[in-house]
Design an enzyme around this catalytic site. Structure first.
Site, PDB file in Angstrom:
ATOM      1  N   ARG A  44       1.104  -1.295  -0.054  1.00  0.00           N
ATOM      2  CA  ARG A  44      -0.154  -0.076  -0.063  1.00  0.00           C
ATOM      3  C   ARG A  44       0.888   1.379  -0.072  1.00  0.00           C
ATOM      4  O   ARG A  44       2.104   1.132   0.751  1.00  0.00           O
ATOM      5  CB  ARG A  44      -1.025   0.122   1.105  1.00  0.00           C
ATOM      6  CG  ARG A  44      -1.873  -1.018   1.235  1.00  0.00           C
ATOM      7  CD  ARG A  44      -3.132  -1.012   2.446  1.00  0.00           C
ATOM      8  NE  ARG A  44      -3.969   0.397   2.067  1.00  0.00           N
ATOM      9  CZ  ARG A  44      -4.775   0.692   2.810  1.00  0.00           C
ATOM     10  NH1 ARG A  44      -4.644   0.226   4.349  1.00  0.00           N
ATOM     11  NH2 ARG A  44      -5.590   1.307   2.809  1.00  0.00           N
TER      12      ARG A  44
ATOM     13  N   GLN B 119     -14.894   1.541   8.108  1.00  0.00           N
ATOM     14  CA  GLN B 119     -14.166   1.222   9.077  1.00  0.00           C
ATOM     15  C   GLN B 119     -14.889   2.177  10.375  1.00  0.00           C
ATOM     16  O   GLN B 119     -14.719   1.586  11.648  1.00  0.00           O
ATOM     17  CB  GLN B 119     -12.666   2.085   9.052  1.00  0.00           C
ATOM     18  CG  GLN B 119     -11.668   1.214   7.859  1.00  0.00           C
ATOM     19  CD  GLN B 119     -11.819   1.950   6.523  1.00  0.00           C
ATOM     20  OE1 GLN B 119     -13.104   2.205   6.083  1.00  0.00           O
ATOM     21  NE2 GLN B 119     -10.712   1.865   5.711  1.00  0.00           N
TER      22      GLN B 119
ATOM     23  N   ASP C  92      -2.369   9.199   7.733  1.00  0.00           N
ATOM     24  CA  ASP C  92      -1.618   8.125   7.494  1.00  0.00           C
ATOM     25  C   ASP C  92      -0.042   8.450   7.010  1.00  0.00           C
ATOM     26  O   ASP C  92       0.649   8.059   6.545  1.00  0.00           O
ATOM     27  CB  ASP C  92      -2.381   7.358   5.998  1.00  0.00           C
ATOM     28  CG  ASP C  92      -3.382   6.675   6.505  1.00  0.00           C
ATOM     29  OD1 ASP C  92      -4.716   7.420   6.863  1.00  0.00           O
ATOM     30  OD2 ASP C  92      -3.570   5.619   6.711  1.00  0.00           O
TER      31      ASP C  92
HETATM   32  C1  LIG Z   1      -3.980   5.610  12.922  1.00  0.00           C
HETATM   33  S1  LIG Z   1      -3.792   5.622  11.253  1.00  0.00           S
HETATM   34  C2  LIG Z   1      -5.524   5.454  11.024  1.00  0.00           C
HETATM   35  C3  LIG Z   1      -5.806   5.785   9.531  1.00  0.00           C
HETATM   36  O1  LIG Z   1      -5.639   4.831   8.778  1.00  0.00           O
HETATM   37  C4  LIG Z   1      -7.053   4.608   7.862  1.00  0.00           C
HETATM   38  O2  LIG Z   1      -6.707   4.009   6.568  1.00  0.00           O
HETATM   39  P1  LIG Z   1      -6.952   2.637   6.363  1.00  0.00           P
HETATM   40  O3  LIG Z   1      -8.225   2.062   7.392  1.00  0.00           O
HETATM   41  O4  LIG Z   1      -7.264   2.553   4.687  1.00  0.00           O
HETATM   42  O5  LIG Z   1      -5.779   1.876   6.707  1.00  0.00           O
HETATM   43  C5  LIG Z   1      -7.387   5.802   8.128  1.00  0.00           C
HETATM   44  O6  LIG Z   1      -6.989   6.662   7.147  1.00  0.00           O
HETATM   45  C6  LIG Z   1      -7.271   6.253   9.610  1.00  0.00           C
HETATM   46  O7  LIG Z   1      -7.570   7.594   9.747  1.00  0.00           O
END
Ligand SMILES: CSC[C@H]1O[C@H](OP(=O)(O)O)[C@H](O)[C@@H]1O
Length: 362
Positions: A100, A207, A248
């Protein structure tokens, strides 16, 4: 607490079991909230797939998974020469780096292990393998400590009775177990501030609906689930006194990449004069980037939007645009909550000043 889990975390997002011949264990987050299942990653391909498919996700958690993924990937090199070991290390790190592109913690962790190997050329392959496992564990435990400090710094910004909105999941599941944005909420709740969280569902992978509500309910923190399109209205209704999200990748000027939809939430917060905070550890900053314009944005498969969780919700063949992240300019960010203190105002000068200071003392 999982009895096998050595790091002192109360949410065992992911952890290593055994010695260098052991394996990485993690919650499969794609099954939550209806099924709590741990998977065992005994080869680097399984770790890569887990990151790609968001079985493990969230910038810090991805970095920790990548670090342990290197250890798993090197198990094929038991007893080889150090030159063969280092060649395999390079291959495994490059492979994991392709999982990623946006969360900088992935690359930060891989670089950290590769630098350790480069600085330890005198060790044989077995000794080097053991040292890399120690460093991966150190990354995990350091992250847990950073999460707890982020919680303390951020909780001070919230007042009793505040309504706080968050987007996506920046909880224990996105980190070593402590969370970033949710660490702020956990700590404010522990201090008895009586906050109420409004969680955006966060399309397309939900999420917020699946993970943030689950974590907050596990910890008895009041939470209300809303659709993404409701964020503006709950602000208009006066329900929200602050917004806190994760990140991120944060550029040197404070521009922050986070889950798609965060930029819209930040604009809405600005319009309603509601403080918008980012909560993130120093490991999420990419000081090589002057601004957010250079942050790589992951684009994901159309099916995540047209066939979310197995139900077709759009015509076959429809054109789809599915960026997984967006970038919020620093001017819309009231402050960045880190384990080293609050970055405010959000400028390059302040970013560097705070990141060069010591972590706050608990
Ligand atoms: C504490 S970092 C969390 C951050 O990561 C998530 O992205 P993903 O679920 O695609 O890995 C999202 O941007 C969150 O805020």
């Amino acid at each position: 607490m999982n009895t096998e889990h050595e790091a002192a975390s109360d949410v065992a997002t992911l952890y290593w079991v055994g010695g260098t011949d052991g394996y990485l264990k993690m919650i499969d987050q794609t099954l939550l909230p209806t099924e709590y299942k741990e998977i065992e990653c005994r080869d680097v391909e399984t770790v890569w797939e887990a990151i790609k498919k968001l079985r493990v996700r969230g910038a810090p958690a991805i970095g920790i998974a990548a670090a342990y993924g290197v250890v798993v990937g090197l198990q094929t090199e038991a007893g080889t020469s150090r030159a063969e070991f280092d060649q395999r290390l390079k291959i495994v790190a490059e492979y994991l780096a392709g999982s990623r592109p946006t969360a900088v913690n992935l690359f930060w962790a891989l670089d950290r292990l590769q630098k350790l190997a480069a600085d330890s050329a005198d060790l044989d392959s077995g000794e080097m393998h053991a040292l890399l496992l120690e460093e991966a564990r150190r990354i995990e435990v350091e992250d847990l400590e950073m999460c707890h400090k982020i919680g303390e710094v951020g909780a001070a910004l919230l007042s009793p009775g505040d309504g706080v909105l968050t987007h996506c999941n920046a909880g224990g599941l996105a980190t070593s177990g402590g969370g970033t944005a949710l660490a702020v909420f956990f700590e404010a709740a522990r201090q008895g501030k009586g906050i109420h969280v409004y969680a955006d569902e966060t399309r397309p992978l939900l999420q917020g609906a699946r993970l943030t509500t689950w974590e907050l309910m596990q910890r008895n923190v009041p939470v209300t689930l809303i659709s993404d399109s409701m964020a503006g209205w709950v602000m208009k209704e006066g329900k929200i006194q602050a917004v806190v999200t994760g990140a991120d990748r944060i550029a040197a000027n404070g521009d922050s990449a986070n889950k798609i939809g965060t930029y819209s939430v930040a604009l809405l917060a600005s319009l309603h004069d509601i403080p918008f905070y980012i909560a993130a550890p120093s490991s999420t900053f990419d000081l090589s980037l002057e601004s957010g314009a250079e942050i790589p944005i992951e684009e994901r498969q159309p099916e995540e939007i047209t066939n979310g969780f197995g139900k077709q919700t759009a015509p076959e063949g429809v054109d789809v645009y599915n960026p997984a992240f967006d970038v919020t300019p620093a001017k819309f960010i009231r402050g960045i909550i880190t384990e080293r203190g609050l970055i405010q105002p959000v400028t390059t000068e302040q970013v560097l000043r705070v990141l060069n200071s010591e972590p706050v003392q608990s």
